[in-house]
Design a protein around this motif. Structure first.
Motif, PDB file in Angstrom:
ATOM      1  N   GLN A  34       0.833  -1.317  -0.041  1.00 18.77           N
ATOM      2  CA  GLN A  34       0.070   0.056  -0.059  1.00 18.77           C
ATOM      3  C   GLN A  34       0.773   1.454  -0.187  1.00 18.77           C
ATOM      4  OE1 GLN A  34      -2.545   0.044   3.392  1.00 18.77           O
ATOM      5  NE2 GLN A  34      -0.817   0.183   4.826  1.00 18.77           N
ATOM      6  N   THR A  42      -1.953  -4.515 -11.928  1.00 19.32           N
ATOM      7  CA  THR A  42      -3.178  -5.205 -11.377  1.00 19.32           C
ATOM      8  C   THR A  42      -2.960  -6.739 -11.702  1.00 19.32           C
ATOM      9  OG1 THR A  42      -4.921  -3.548 -11.843  1.00 19.32           O
ATOM     10  CG2 THR A  42      -5.701  -5.944 -11.576  1.00 19.32           C
ATOM     11  N   SER A  67     -10.727   4.972  -0.010  1.00 20.41           N
ATOM     12  CA  SER A  67     -10.901   6.091  -1.256  1.00 20.41           C
ATOM     13  C   SER A  67      -9.461   5.959  -1.742  1.00 20.41           C
ATOM     14  CB  SER A  67     -10.721   7.311  -0.446  1.00 20.41           C
ATOM     15  OG  SER A  67     -10.589   8.465  -1.445  1.00 20.41           O
ATOM     16  N   PRO A  68      -9.422   5.795  -3.002  1.00 17.95           N
ATOM     17  CA  PRO A  68      -8.114   5.759  -4.050  1.00 17.95           C
ATOM     18  C   PRO A  68      -7.310   7.213  -3.789  1.00 17.95           C
ATOM     19  CG  PRO A  68     -10.158   6.273  -5.540  1.00 17.95           C
ATOM     20  CD  PRO A  68     -10.595   5.907  -4.071  1.00 17.95           C
ATOM     21  N   LYS A  69      -7.988   8.054  -3.350  1.00 18.39           N
ATOM     22  CA  LYS A  69      -7.473   9.321  -2.797  1.00 18.39           C
ATOM     23  C   LYS A  69      -6.298   9.092  -1.691  1.00 18.39           C
ATOM     24  CE  LYS A  69     -10.706  12.704  -4.942  1.00 18.39           C
ATOM     25  NZ  LYS A  69     -11.574  13.690  -4.478  1.00 18.39           N
ATOM     26  N   PRO A  72      -3.992   5.113  -3.260  1.00 23.80           N
ATOM     27  CA  PRO A  72      -3.834   5.015  -4.840  1.00 23.80           C
ATOM     28  C   PRO A  72      -3.498   3.659  -5.069  1.00 23.80           C
ATOM     29  CG  PRO A  72      -2.308   6.664  -4.361  1.00 23.80           C
ATOM     30  CD  PRO A  72      -3.041   6.232  -3.062  1.00 23.80           C
ATOM     31  N   ARG A  75      -6.426   0.911  -5.534  1.00 25.46           N
ATOM     32  CA  ARG A  75      -7.569   1.316  -6.246  1.00 25.46           C
ATOM     33  C   ARG A  75      -8.311   0.386  -7.118  1.00 25.46           C
ATOM     34  NH1 ARG A  75      -3.655   4.333  -9.103  1.00 25.46           N
ATOM     35  NH2 ARG A  75      -3.395   3.853 -11.370  1.00 25.46           N
ATOM     36  N   ASP A  76      -7.344  -0.827  -7.338  1.00 22.07           N
ATOM     37  CA  ASP A  76      -7.980  -2.018  -8.335  1.00 22.07           C
ATOM     38  C   ASP A  76      -8.219  -3.228  -7.393  1.00 22.07           C
ATOM     39  OD1 ASP A  76      -5.164  -2.338  -7.387  1.00 22.07           O
ATOM     40  OD2 ASP A  76      -4.665  -3.221  -9.124  1.00 22.07           O
ATOM     41  N   THR A  77      -8.493  -2.748  -6.143  1.00 22.85           N
ATOM     42  CA  THR A  77      -8.800  -4.267  -5.322  1.00 22.85           C
ATOM     43  C   THR A  77      -9.930  -5.125  -6.077  1.00 22.85           C
ATOM     44  OG1 THR A  77      -8.164  -3.242  -3.238  1.00 22.85           O
ATOM     45  CG2 THR A  77      -9.830  -4.881  -3.007  1.00 22.85           C
TER      46      THR A  77
END
Length: 303
Positions: A34, A42, A67-69, A72, A75-77
């Motif tokens: 992370q 991905t 939040s992807p913010k 980031p 964000r593709d979980t």
């Protein structure tokens, strides 16, 4: 790691008890990845996690619905989840959430067994990590538990800053015990004590963990510790001797909490944990060939 080093490193940590214990290992590729700034493809993430699924860990902390913010890298979980080969693996999946909205997203996926929520007893860090106060986060825990009960999921609550904090917020053992009691009273079945910034010591672990295990007999008490390489084994030993049977770790000790925004202190290294536990005479029944493959493959993830 050559055979002489493996033997010599554990001479400091001889077997401490004859009793056979059932140990749960939670491998944490999510935590390891992370904080990495460059985006990991991905397909590469999924291939790595698929290897880990074949090793035989109890649980994989594989992704998060945040939040992807904020994070980031993860964000593709959802896309990663769709690429996982779960049919031949007994490992369960855990996803991290930071609010009720994340929980509502996570429960839509039948493949996910556990929802992990970081509950900090440091007001400063709770706001920094989830943008909410301790009181607000406690209300969030209540709502998450209700969602889990209705959707056949289990909540894992991390008692963050459980061994102290660097922010100057009040901390003592009584505060740890108070919030542990509050969370258990609400129905938390798995409570994982986290030091987040690596401030735990063997002395603190041996002081804090045993009374909680004794007090909450129907609650699974685990540890999610961070460490420098020099202090990993002494922390593992302290937790083991405290009666802990649930350990979070990450291959090669990668990772740490980016929301701490300090110099990252890595996770416990899974290979150290495996070596220590097997040195105690406890069989983990892991597929070590797949573990070796995952270690080699990790060089493509953690550049």
């Amino acid at each position: 790691m050559d055979a002489f080093f493996v033997v010599s490193i554990f001479t400091k940590y001889p077997p401490t008890r004859a009793m056979k214990k059932a140990i749960k290992l939670i491998e944490c590729p999510r935590d390891a990845m992370q904080g990495i700034h460059h985006f990991i493809d991905t397909d590469l993430k999924a291939a790595y996690i698929n290897l880990l699924l074949q090793v035989g860990f109890d649980t994989l902390d594989f992704g998060s619905f945040v939040s992807p913010k904020a994070i980031p890298q993860l964000r593709d979980t959802r896309e990663v989840l769709s690429k996982l080969e779960l049919g031949s693996s007994a490992s369960k999946l855990l996803a991290i959430i930071a609010n009720v909205r994340g929980a509502e997203e996570a429960i839509l996926h039948p493949e996910i067994s556990y929802l992990g929520f970081p509950f900090s007893i440091s007001e400063t860090f709770q706001k920094r990590n989830t943008n909410s106060s301790i009181t607000e986060s406690f209300d969030t825990v209540k709502q998450i538990l209700e969602l889990c009960d209705k959707n056949q999921k289990t909540a894992v609550v991390y008692l963050s800053m459980g061994f102290g904090n660097p922010y100057g917020d009040e901390w003592n053992i009584e505060i740890v015990e108070k919030w542990a009691q509050e969370l258990v009273d609400q129905g938390v079945k798995i409570l994982s004590l986290s030091d987040t910034t690596g401030v735990s010591t063997p002395e603190k672990i041996k002081t804090i963990v045993p009374p909680l295990i004794k007090r909450f007999k129907n609650t699974e008490i685990g540890v999610h510790l961070h460490s420098t390489p020099e202090t990993r084994l002494e922390k593992i030993q302290a937790a083991f001797e405290s009666g802990c049977t649930r350990f979070d770790s990450a291959l090669k000790g990668f990772g740490g909490c980016p929301m701490a925004a300090d110099d990252l202190t890595g996770n416990l290294a899974t290979e150290d944990l495996i070596g220590f536990i097997e040195h105690q005479g406890i069989q983990l029944n892991l597929n070590m060939e797949k573990w070796a493959e995952a270690q080699q493959f990790s060089g493509r993830i953690f550049l």
